[in-house]
Design a protein around this motif. Structure first.
Motif, short mmCIF file in Angstrom:
data_model
loop_
_atom_site.label_atom_id
_atom_site.label_comp_id
_atom_site.label_asym_id
_atom_site.label_seq_id
_atom_site.Cartn_x
_atom_site.Cartn_y
_atom_site.Cartn_z
N ILE A 193 70.14 7.67 43.57
CA ILE A 193 70.93 8.21 42.19
C ILE A 193 69.27 7.95 41.39
O ILE A 193 69.79 8.80 40.10
CB ILE A 193 71.73 6.90 41.65
CG1 ILE A 193 71.24 5.61 41.41
CG2 ILE A 193 73.21 7.03 42.66
CD1 ILE A 193 72.84 5.23 40.54
N SER A 194 68.78 7.28 41.46
CA SER A 194 67.04 7.27 40.20
C SER A 194 66.87 8.85 39.88
O SER A 194 66.08 9.27 39.48
CB SER A 194 66.17 6.69 40.75
OG SER A 194 65.27 6.15 40.02
N SER A 195 67.04 9.71 41.04
CA SER A 195 66.46 10.75 40.91
C SER A 195 67.54 11.75 39.51
O SER A 195 67.14 13.25 39.08
CB SER A 195 67.06 11.59 42.56
OG SER A 195 68.38 11.73 42.59
N LEU A 196 68.37 11.27 39.62
CA LEU A 196 69.03 11.88 38.01
C LEU A 196 68.55 11.94 36.77
O LEU A 196 68.44 12.35 35.95
CB LEU A 196 70.70 10.71 37.99
CG LEU A 196 71.78 11.70 38.50
CD1 LEU A 196 72.51 10.32 38.62
CD2 LEU A 196 71.87 12.72 39.32
N TRP A 197 67.66 10.85 36.42
CA TRP A 197 66.98 11.05 35.53
C TRP A 197 65.94 11.97 35.20
O TRP A 197 65.60 13.05 34.26
CB TRP A 197 66.31 9.69 35.58
CG TRP A 197 66.19 8.28 35.72
CD1 TRP A 197 66.21 7.45 36.28
CD2 TRP A 197 66.90 7.97 34.85
NE1 TRP A 197 66.64 6.01 35.85
CE2 TRP A 197 66.77 7.27 34.64
CE3 TRP A 197 67.12 8.66 32.40
CZ2 TRP A 197 67.83 5.30 33.38
CZ3 TRP A 197 68.32 7.39 31.98
CH2 TRP A 197 68.33 6.13 32.73
N PRO B 153 71.03 -0.87 49.49
CA PRO B 153 70.83 -1.14 48.11
C PRO B 153 70.53 -0.68 46.99
O PRO B 153 70.84 0.51 45.85
CB PRO B 153 71.02 -2.32 47.62
CG PRO B 153 71.39 -2.76 49.34
CD PRO B 153 70.96 -1.68 49.86
N THR B 154 68.79 -0.22 46.98
CA THR B 154 67.89 0.72 46.69
C THR B 154 68.07 1.51 45.92
O THR B 154 67.54 2.54 45.04
CB THR B 154 66.65 0.50 46.74
OG1 THR B 154 66.61 1.70 47.95
CG2 THR B 154 66.40 -1.13 47.02
N PHE B 155 69.15 2.74 46.87
CA PHE B 155 69.67 3.90 46.06
C PHE B 155 70.51 3.73 45.22
O PHE B 155 70.61 5.21 44.77
CB PHE B 155 70.08 4.42 47.84
CG PHE B 155 69.47 5.40 48.66
CD1 PHE B 155 69.60 6.51 49.11
CD2 PHE B 155 68.40 4.37 49.41
CE1 PHE B 155 68.51 7.17 49.71
CE2 PHE B 155 67.83 5.34 50.07
CZ PHE B 155 67.64 5.99 50.41
N PHE B 156 70.88 2.81 44.92
CA PHE B 156 72.16 2.96 43.49
C PHE B 156 71.51 2.01 42.51
O PHE B 156 71.97 1.51 41.94
CB PHE B 156 73.00 2.54 44.25
CG PHE B 156 73.22 2.74 45.14
CD1 PHE B 156 74.77 3.99 44.98
CD2 PHE B 156 73.70 2.54 46.70
CE1 PHE B 156 75.32 5.08 45.86
CE2 PHE B 156 74.11 3.01 47.53
CZ PHE B 156 75.25 4.36 47.89
N GLU B 157 69.93 2.57 42.15
CA GLU B 157 69.52 1.24 41.35
C GLU B 157 68.83 2.39 40.87
O GLU B 157 67.95 3.70 41.24
CB GLU B 157 68.61 0.84 42.06
CG GLU B 157 69.17 -0.85 43.12
CD GLU B 157 68.61 -1.76 43.14
OE1 GLU B 157 66.46 -1.84 42.85
OE2 GLU B 157 68.20 -2.68 43.97
N ASP C 23 66.18 2.54 38.32
CA ASP C 23 64.51 2.21 37.96
C ASP C 23 63.65 2.38 39.15
O ASP C 23 62.58 1.87 39.31
CB ASP C 23 64.16 1.20 37.05
CG ASP C 23 65.05 0.18 38.43
OD1 ASP C 23 65.40 0.24 38.96
OD2 ASP C 23 64.41 -1.14 37.78
N THR C 24 64.80 2.51 40.54
CA THR C 24 63.58 3.30 41.98
C THR C 24 62.54 3.90 41.58
O THR C 24 61.82 3.34 41.94
CB THR C 24 65.12 3.23 42.53
OG1 THR C 24 65.89 2.55 43.44
CG2 THR C 24 63.85 3.81 44.27
N VAL D 9 59.97 2.78 36.19
CA VAL D 9 60.45 3.00 34.64
C VAL D 9 58.55 3.53 33.94
O VAL D 9 59.92 4.32 33.02
CB VAL D 9 59.99 1.72 34.01
CG1 VAL D 9 60.34 1.68 32.79
CG2 VAL D 9 61.35 0.41 34.77
N SER D 10 57.74 3.89 34.82
CA SER D 10 56.95 5.04 33.41
C SER D 10 57.00 6.01 34.03
O SER D 10 56.77 6.68 33.15
CB SER D 10 55.24 3.69 33.64
OG SER D 10 54.95 3.68 35.44
N THR D 11 57.01 6.17 35.05
CA THR D 11 57.14 7.52 36.16
C THR D 11 58.15 8.26 35.15
O THR D 11 58.34 9.15 34.74
CB THR D 11 57.25 7.32 36.77
OG1 THR D 11 56.50 6.82 38.39
CG2 THR D 11 57.81 8.61 38.17
#
Length: 483
Positions: free
Chosen positions: A71-75, A216-220, A222-223, A226-228
């Motif tokens: 879900i981090s891709s949503l950014w 579980p990292t797939f639902f974090e 900030d994977t 943060v800087s990117t």
């Protein structure tokens, strides 16, 4: 893939070419070719906005990152949504009113109106470079999709994607882009959100299967890092205020209300598509964990899970998103070449038909150049983020100053744009050459923005504006205030 699916794909390509052919007959002047006669309604404008931003990165790039990190891709898409909302509420109406008053066609038209010819030239060069880069990302994405679908070599796929996109865009101009983008926006929404998600949901067994079987990292959130994430969000939002298509969309609107509401509609549509693609990418990871990347996994998901006919519709929907963004990018860079270089500096007395012919030729050249760059590129999102940075770092503060700061002047605008562009290019060169320095590990956006802000604010605060600049500032500020 069955014969019926290939037939759907072939009919789609033919339809684009037919639309381009008939749209060409409607072109009478550059206003028609680039801004559709300034009479585009709210829904059509929403489709145009959506097509400009929902392209290879939003579809394939989000699928790739969702497949890799969840879900981090949503950014990426959330940043676009924020950009749509902020631009709509603060700039869309202003830009439309100024465009009508001064008969603007391009973003550099506005820059020269407020500052001077030198500033226009720098903004033109920056915009052309950025939009050729945008075009390259879309043609790269389209070529990879065609290759995956048909097993045609990547080289031939580039030729197919480039020829079809250039043909209907260059000959049909804005009218062709408007007609195809309305059709393509509907395809994307229907294909991805109403067909792909329910079919995939049924195949994987619901969201609970993803939460149970994926890391579980797939639902974090900030994977991605943060800087990117922060740099990407900043560059995307700022790009809304410095992109050519942001201005041409507003110039094309039939009213300020249409300009604002069309932008808002596109923002919510992008958010809907983003969540849908994220779900598809994560589902593809669960079903096909051994694929080389998210793009291939998404296509594999479509080919394996979807029934005959829906496969063809889905692949057409993805190609629609990509090619509709490519046509907007080609047309924007073409406008820079014809309006901001040829008509402004080379032949100001050129008649409208001559400029129109040059517009068609320059559209062909932009598309071809974008294809050549795409051939040597590897990552869609990496190339896109780089063009976002080039497009926004040096232009953002002078653009904001044009609307809101009376002391902003041409010297400050020119030098802040020029030095910032040079800094960004040097930073990317340092990264490309792998200089072993912690300095070049910093995202190029930040030094570009810092230099631009420092130069622009200090020179504006310390310099004395000429009377011409002050009069022009008052004129533009008055237009901005009379919303």
């Amino acid at each position: 893939m069955q014969s019926f699916d290939y037939l759907i794909l072939l009919l789609y390509f033919c339809l684009l070419l037919v639309i381009g052919y008939f749209a060409n007959k409607k072109q009478k002047n550059t206003d028609d070719y680039y801004v559709g006669g300034r009479n585009v309604g709210t829904l059509s404008l929403g489709a145009l906005w959506m097509s400009s931003w929902v392209g290879g990165a939003c579809i394939l790039g989000t699928a790739e990152k969702s497949y890799e990190m969840g879900i981090s891709s949503l950014w990426y898409s959330i940043a676009m949504f924020i950009g749509f909302i902020v631009f709509s509420l603060t700039f869309a109406g202003r830009v439309k009113e100024m465009g009508d008053k001064f008969r603007h066609i391009t973003y550099p038209d506005l820059i020269e109106e407020r500052y001077d010819t030198r500033s226009r030239l720098v903004s033109t060069v920056t915009t052309i470079v950025a939009y050729i880069g945008y075009t390259a990302t879309q043609l790269l994405a389209a070529a990879h999709i065609i290759t995956t679908i048909t097993n045609i070599s990547l080289g031939y796929s580039f030729v197919i994607a480039t020829v079809i996109t250039i043909s209907y865009t260059s000959f049909g101009g804005f009218f062709a882009v408007e007609k195809t983008d309305r059709f393509q926006a509907l395809l994307v929404l229907l294909g991805i959100s109403l067909f792909a998600v329910p079919l995939t949901w049924n195949k994987v067994g619901g969201l609970s299967q993803l939460t149970t079987n994926l890391s579980p990292t797939f639902f974090e959130l900030d994977t991605w890092g943060v800087s990117t994430i922060f740099a990407m969000i900043t560059s995307i939002i700022l790009t809304f205020f410095t992109s050519m298509d942001s201005y041409t969309r507003c110039y094309a609107a039939k009213s300020k209300k249409s300009a604002r509401n069309g932008t808002l509609i596109a923002g919510f549509a992008v958010l809907c598509i983003a969540f849908s693609v994220c779900f598809l990418g994560m589902s593809a990871r669960l079903l096909f964990p051994d694929q080389p990347g998210g793009e291939a996994a998404l296509v594999q998901l479509i080919i394996t899970v979807f029934p005959i006919g829906i496969k063809g519709l889905m692949l057409v929907a993805i190609l629609s998103a990509i090619m509709s963004t490519a046509d907007a990018c080609i047309l924007s860079a073409s406008a820079n070449i014809t309006r901001d270089i040829y008509q402004r500096f080379i032949n100001p007395e050129a008649d409208s038909q001559k400029v129109l012919r040059l517009g068609i030729f320059s559209s062909v050249m932009v598309g071809t150049t974008g294809a050549l760059i795409a051939w040597y590129s590897e990552s869609i999102i990496s190339l896109l983020v780089m063009t976002f940075t080039i497009n926004s770092a040096g232009l953002f503060f002078p653009t904001i100053g044009a609307f809101f700061w009376k002391r902003a002047n041409s010297q400050a605008a020119f030098w802040s744009m020029t030095i910032s562009l040079a800094i960004v290019c040097v930073w990317y060169l340092g990264q490309y050459l792998h200089f072993n320095s912690t300095v070049f590990n910093i995202d190029p956006l930040w030094p570009g923005l810092i230099v631009s802000f420092t130069v622009f604010s200090l020179m504006s605060a310390l310099s004395t504006d000429s009377s011409t600049e002050m009069d022009l500032t008052k004129g533009i500020l008055n237009v901005s205030d009379n919303r």
